[in-house]
Design a protein around this motif. Structure first.
Motif, PDB file in Angstrom:
ATOM      1  N   LEU B  42     -54.544  76.786   3.070  1.00  0.00           N
ATOM      2  CA  LEU B  42     -53.284  76.575   2.353  1.00  0.00           C
ATOM      3  C   LEU B  42     -52.253  75.862   3.209  1.00  0.00           C
ATOM      4  O   LEU B  42     -51.416  75.123   2.688  1.00  0.00           O
ATOM      5  CB  LEU B  42     -52.710  77.906   1.882  1.00  0.00           C
ATOM      6  CG  LEU B  42     -52.916  78.225   0.415  1.00  0.00           C
ATOM      7  CD1 LEU B  42     -52.011  79.338  -0.026  1.00  0.00           C
ATOM      8  CD2 LEU B  42     -52.659  76.996  -0.431  1.00  0.00           C
ATOM      9  N   TYR B  45     -53.157  72.304   2.603  1.00  0.00           N
ATOM     10  CA  TYR B  45     -52.950  71.852   1.231  1.00  0.00           C
ATOM     11  C   TYR B  45     -51.459  71.773   0.881  1.00  0.00           C
ATOM     12  O   TYR B  45     -51.038  70.886   0.143  1.00  0.00           O
ATOM     13  CB  TYR B  45     -53.674  72.771   0.245  1.00  0.00           C
ATOM     14  CG  TYR B  45     -55.156  72.488   0.169  1.00  0.00           C
ATOM     15  CD1 TYR B  45     -55.629  71.316  -0.406  1.00  0.00           C
ATOM     16  CD2 TYR B  45     -56.082  73.375   0.696  1.00  0.00           C
ATOM     17  CE1 TYR B  45     -56.986  71.040  -0.467  1.00  0.00           C
ATOM     18  CE2 TYR B  45     -57.441  73.111   0.631  1.00  0.00           C
ATOM     19  CZ  TYR B  45     -57.886  71.941   0.046  1.00  0.00           C
ATOM     20  OH  TYR B  45     -59.227  71.667  -0.013  1.00  0.00           O
ATOM     21  N   ARG B  46     -50.680  72.726   1.403  1.00  0.00           N
ATOM     22  CA  ARG B  46     -49.251  72.677   1.091  1.00  0.00           C
ATOM     23  C   ARG B  46     -48.593  71.457   1.717  1.00  0.00           C
ATOM     24  O   ARG B  46     -47.768  70.788   1.087  1.00  0.00           O
ATOM     25  CB  ARG B  46     -48.590  73.975   1.554  1.00  0.00           C
ATOM     26  CG  ARG B  46     -48.991  75.151   0.681  1.00  0.00           C
ATOM     27  CD  ARG B  46     -47.965  76.276   0.693  1.00  0.00           C
ATOM     28  NE  ARG B  46     -48.198  77.209   1.775  1.00  0.00           N
ATOM     29  CZ  ARG B  46     -48.280  78.539   1.616  1.00  0.00           C
ATOM     30  NH1 ARG B  46     -48.172  79.064   0.409  1.00  0.00           N
ATOM     31  NH2 ARG B  46     -48.447  79.329   2.642  1.00  0.00           N
TER      32      ARG B  46
END
Ligand SMILES: [Zn+2]
Ligand SMILES: [Zn+2]
Ligand SMILES: [Zn+2]
Ligand SMILES: [Zn+2]
Lengths: 132, 132
Positions: B42, B45-46
């Motif tokens: 994450l 991805y963020r």
DNA sequence: TCGCACACGTTATAGCATAACGCAATTGAT
DNA sequence: ATCAATTGCGTTATGCTATAACGTGTGCGA
């Protein structure tokens, strides 16, 4: 590519895609075929590989899904690129071909001495009905 | 889109992509940043989501990978489509823009009253060096 | 009969992406 | 100053997508 006789699994997968109104993921296809004896993703992927090879199914890279070819009788695929307009509301897909786009892209690739093998042209947005 | 100051994580991810010679998957980026404290997908991805939003990074749908924009200073992205030629041998990616292709596609979409929002044009094959 | 190609079935694993929770820092209005 | 809203961040868990690796059976030509 001339399409040979489809096997049982290939026929099942192809029929599901043909009847669907939107693109389907491999796992969705699997679920729809559990009653016909499908148990594992590979059964779907192996059938899809062949259907893609025969050109009767297309893969939509941007949404990890598959659709039956909308123009199975035209031989555009052998010499032209295929493009898709994908509605993000209703899921409907319009498959289209444009030789002008093809030639333009091919010319550019040629100018770079790039040997094209596979192409992906996908436009996501909203169809006439959903954009209203 | 004017690009705001990047955060620490966004900068780390962007730098990795800028230095890379080929597109990278999110998990490859993660591995390259473990030494800088990255632990989970994450985090990558963020950062990628923001970099994509700012237009300084592109996602290659057909290979689930990401590249830094090759033309960060031109404002082509605001009014034109972006296309990529991806070499399947060496991984090199050429980003290009062609207004003729844009207009042609846009005209077709307009004729269908289709509201385009995102586009994907990716050609896979072999670059001049690898095709020899 | 042998070898090969191909479709198939099954289990396990690899690779890609997001949900859901909580915490901390920032900002901006009341 | 205080509160609320926003944004970024870290962590754990989970879900979705795709393939590896193994074995079976069948058909077909050498
Ligand atoms: Zn087609
Ligand atoms: Zn629609
Ligand atoms: Zn760019
Ligand atoms: Zn190359």
């Amino acid at each position: 590519m001339t399409t040979p006789m489809l096997t049982k699994n290939q026929t099942l997968v192809f029929d599901v895609l043909t009847k669907a109104e939107s693109p389907l993921s491999a796992y969705t296809i699997l679920d729809k075929l559990r009653d016909q004896g499908f148990r594992a993703p590979l059964q779907v992927y192996r059938a899809l590989d062949k259907l893609l090879e025969y050109g009767v199914v297309h893969r939509l890279e941007s949404i990890n899904s598959f659709v039956a070819c909308a123009h199975p009788d035209e031989n555009c695929h052998s010499h032209g690129l295929v493009a898709f307009a994908i509605c993000e509301s209703c899921g409907q897909v319009i498959e289209f071909h444009d030789h002008e786009v093809d030639h333009r892209l091919m010319d550019w690739l040629k100018s770079q001495k790039f040997k094209a093998e596979k192409s992906t042209i996908e436009i996501r947005g909203h169809c006439a009905k959903c954009a209203a």
